[in-house]
Design a protein around this motif. Structure first.
Motif, PDB file in Angstrom:
ATOM      1  N   ARG A  86      -1.348  -8.758  -5.000  1.00  0.00           N
ATOM      2  CA  ARG A  86      -1.112  -7.357  -4.628  1.00  0.00           C
ATOM      3  C   ARG A  86      -2.395  -6.541  -4.731  1.00  0.00           C
ATOM      4  O   ARG A  86      -2.692  -5.716  -3.863  1.00  0.00           O
ATOM      5  CB  ARG A  86      -0.035  -6.769  -5.548  1.00  0.00           C
ATOM      6  N   GLU A  87      -3.175  -6.784  -5.787  1.00  0.00           N
ATOM      7  CA  GLU A  87      -4.443  -6.059  -5.961  1.00  0.00           C
ATOM      8  C   GLU A  87      -5.429  -6.398  -4.850  1.00  0.00           C
ATOM      9  O   GLU A  87      -6.174  -5.534  -4.371  1.00  0.00           O
ATOM     10  CB  GLU A  87      -5.026  -6.388  -7.334  1.00  0.00           C
ATOM     11  N   GLN A  90      -4.263  -4.570  -1.719  1.00  0.00           N
ATOM     12  CA  GLN A  90      -4.559  -3.145  -1.815  1.00  0.00           C
ATOM     13  C   GLN A  90      -6.049  -2.869  -1.615  1.00  0.00           C
ATOM     14  O   GLN A  90      -6.430  -1.858  -1.003  1.00  0.00           O
ATOM     15  CB  GLN A  90      -4.079  -2.615  -3.166  1.00  0.00           C
ATOM     16  N   GLU A  94      -7.668  -0.648   1.418  1.00  0.00           N
ATOM     17  CA  GLU A  94      -8.607   0.455   1.201  1.00  0.00           C
ATOM     18  C   GLU A  94      -9.841   0.303   2.087  1.00  0.00           C
ATOM     19  O   GLU A  94     -10.375   1.294   2.611  1.00  0.00           O
ATOM     20  CB  GLU A  94      -9.015   0.505  -0.273  1.00  0.00           C
ATOM     21  N   PRO A 152       2.097  -3.130   4.552  1.00  0.00           N
ATOM     22  CA  PRO A 152       1.759  -2.311   3.382  1.00  0.00           C
ATOM     23  C   PRO A 152       2.976  -1.725   2.675  1.00  0.00           C
ATOM     24  O   PRO A 152       2.925  -1.440   1.479  1.00  0.00           O
ATOM     25  CB  PRO A 152       0.891  -1.188   3.971  1.00  0.00           C
ATOM     26  N   LEU A 155       5.030  -4.776  -0.084  1.00  0.00           N
ATOM     27  CA  LEU A 155       4.248  -5.627  -0.975  1.00  0.00           C
ATOM     28  C   LEU A 155       5.133  -6.122  -2.114  1.00  0.00           C
ATOM     29  O   LEU A 155       5.989  -5.397  -2.612  1.00  0.00           O
ATOM     30  CB  LEU A 155       3.058  -4.846  -1.543  1.00  0.00           C
TER      31      LEU A 155
END
Length: 243
Positions: A86-87, A90, A94, A152, A155
């Motif tokens: 997930r990180e 993300q 970004e 998005p 997730l």
């Protein structure tokens, strides 16, 4: 000539009945495989201990310890894995968000080129891309799906994954222990119950595969039975050697 304003009942019925199975497995596949993992690993542990001629009390302790250790290990591993994934997603989102702010024109051209490569007329592809880019969040979502293959808004949750893994593994791992908790003093009731559980899990998995329920059930039963037989043999061998 058919009336464009009148729908075809046959076509409508076909459209309503034309459904597909969940090819991703949804919650079913990870839950069932978690239970099977608990079944096979704890059954193997208990048969290995039983093979060494240990007492029923020792076998129960080993089973409960295997349940706790395996469930917490599965939960921790699943949480870390999903959280890391997930990180990463993300972070990539970004990056894409910054590109949309810095170079909106290039991103429009990029999306238009992608649609054009799929057969859309060049002018139409560019117009569609421009219209989709009117909403920055919609543009981000589309680029994420097209370039990264992710949604998005959908997730995975590390907490849900960890809790699901803990519960499903525990459910599977507790089955071989149940006969002993109800007073059994020999191994075979635990093995029978575990093998039945493996067959049921395998049959349920057939819902997300092209295999028949009996084939999937028998395959899982055979694999679990083989694992139990091997660990029992190793337990017997080591028990004699150590003894």
């Amino acid at each position: 000539m058919s009336d464009a304003g009148v729908s075809d009942p046959t076509h409508a019925a076909h459209r309503d009945n034309h459904t597909h199975r969940d090819v991703n497995g949804g919650w079913l596949r990870p839950a069932v495989f978690g239970a099977m993992d608990g079944l096979v690993s704890n059954l193997g542990l208990m048969t290995g201990v039983a093979g060494s001629s240990a007492s029923s009390q020792t076998i129960v302790i080993a089973g409960l310890s295997g349940l706790a250790a395996g469930a917490f290990s599965m939960a921790a591993g699943e949480y870390t894995s999903v959280a890391s994934q997930r990180e990463l997603v993300q972070a990539e989102l970004e990056v894409e968000r910054r590109e949309l702010r810095r170079s909106p024109g290039e991103e429009v051209q990029e999306l238009a080129a992608l649609y054009e490569s799929r057969g859309v007329d060049g002018a139409l592809a560019l117009e569609v891309a421009r219209q989709l880019h009117r909403d920055p969040e919609q543009a981000l979502e589309i680029h994420a799906r097209e370039e990264l293959g992710i949604d998005p808004a959908d997730l995975p949750s590390p907490t849900v994954a960890a809790v699901s893994s803990f519960l499903s593994f525990s459910l599977g791992a507790v089955l071989p222990v149940v006969p002993y908790l109800f007073g059994a003093t020999v191994l075979w009731p635990a093995v029978v119950l575990a093998l039945v559980g493996l067959f049921v899990c395998g049959a349920v998995v057939s819902r997300v595969t092209a295999r028949s329920w009996w084939y999937s059930g028998l395959r899982q039963l055979a694999l679990g039975g083989a694992a139990a037989a091997v660990t029992y043999g190793l337990g017997a061998l080591f028990g004699v050697t150590v003894g």
